[in-house]
Design an enzyme around this catalytic site. Structure first.
Site, PDB file in Angstrom:
ATOM      1  N   PRO A 137       0.852  -1.156   0.043  1.00 10.34           N
ATOM      2  CA  PRO A 137       0.152  -0.061  -0.041  1.00 10.34           C
ATOM      3  C   PRO A 137       0.834   1.242  -0.217  1.00 10.34           C
ATOM      4  O   PRO A 137       1.841   1.453   0.929  1.00 10.34           O
ATOM      5  CB  PRO A 137      -0.798  -0.093   1.214  1.00 10.34           C
ATOM      6  N   GLU A 138       0.795   2.200  -0.960  1.00  8.45           N
ATOM      7  CA  GLU A 138       1.237   3.298  -0.980  1.00  8.45           C
ATOM      8  C   GLU A 138       0.142   4.408  -1.141  1.00  8.45           C
ATOM      9  O   GLU A 138      -1.010   4.196  -0.857  1.00  8.45           O
ATOM     10  CB  GLU A 138       2.224   3.490  -2.070  1.00  8.45           C
TER      11      GLU A 138
END
Length: 283
Positions: A2-3
């Site tokens: 997750p970014e």
DNA sequence: ACTAGGTCCTGGTTGC
DNA sequence: TGCAACCAGGACCTAG
């Protein structure tokens, strides 16, 4: 992993479901997943009875779920975390670390196989960065005016660190992780190992634009699908299937067919096309 | 002040 | 085939 685009997608999805729901019960199945307040009994007790407000914000990769009582449930997914919207009768998956039971038959599950992620409950009246200390160290949001080619020129001055490592520094700019850093460097035709301070102004203007482009595309595509990333409903995104370089070692460059290479930089893998991303020594 | 490297953690992959 | 070693990496910490 997750970014920024994945966290932003999660924020938008949760905003359509969670506000107005009251927490009826909280179970912490893994103590390390809670950062504050401790002990975990206190976390559970304080979260119980709270109602989610209609304001969720994102700062870098941190998600801040505001509560009607004025507090905030802060979340960082780190490597493998997910927040999943579940029906009350849904089976408990293997890696559920925190289970937030809502009135009305729904639940929010914090799943996190690698246990790097954290939840914090920021009390009403306290600054979030006083509890979630990482927030205080974040650089500007990529979409803020402060982040620009000129900003990169200024911040990269005298910096000998590889540009890829600099992009991953959350104090420089918040929200970029390994995938989008590699993609932005490919898009701007910059070699990941080139020292940040060595790049020409024109390079940095291109890099700034590329960062915005890959993040916007990531959001448009609802996040990457790398490994087991899914949205709040467990549905895969579709960015990684279209990645230029990330995770494509040995495969042909989508522009010139040269084999994509991978090197290790500060303990992390960097993917690039050796033909498209030339080491440019103008300075 | 900078920068590199170690650490946490566990499921999946690789290699013998 | 079976099992061990390795790999993934965000943020934080330490050391040089």
């Amino acid at each position: 992993m997750p970014e920024l685009p994945e966290v932003e997608t999660l924020r938008r999805d949760l905003l359509t479901r969670l506000p107005g729901h009251r927490v009826s019960d909280v179970q912490v199945l893994r103590a390390e997943s809670v950062g504050y307040p401790l002990p975990i009994e206190l976390f559970c007790a304080r979260l119980r009875g709270q109602v989610f407000a209609a304001e969720f914000t994102r700062r870098g990769k941190y998600l801040l779920l505001h509560l009607e009582g004025g507090g905030i449930l802060a979340v960082h997914l780190r490597m493998s975390g997910r927040l999943l919207w579940k029906d009350h009768d849904a089976p408990l998956e293997n890696h559920v670390r925190v289970r937030i039971v809502l009135e009305d038959g729904y639940e929010l599950h914090f799943e996190d196989p690698r246990v790097f992620g954290r939840l914090w409950l920021v009390p009403d009246g306290l600054a979030p960065e006083s509890i979630v200390t990482g927030l205080a160290r974040l650089g500007p949001e990529p979409f803020a005016c402060e982040f620009s080619g000129a900003y990169l020129t200024h911040r990269f001055e005298q910096r000998r660190q590889p540009v890829k490592s600099a992009l991953l520094d959350q104090q420089l700019v918040a929200g970029i992780g390994n995938i989008y850093a590699d993609e932005a460097l490919f898009t701007s035709r910059i070699h990941p190992c080139q020292p940040a301070g060595q790049l020409a102004e024109a390079d940095l203007i291109r890099l700034h634009g590329a960062v915005l482009t890959v993040l916007e595309q990531g959001i448009d595509r609802r996040g990457s699908t790398l490994r087991n990333y899914t949205d709040a409903l467990g549905v895969n995104g579709n960015y990684a299937g279209t990645a230029w370089v990330y995770g494509r070692r040995g495969q042909p460059c989508r522009i010139c067919n040269t084999a994509i290479e991978r090197v290790r930089l500060a303990g992390r893998s960097a993917h690039f096309c050796p033909a498209c991303q030339k080491w440019d020594r103008r300075n």
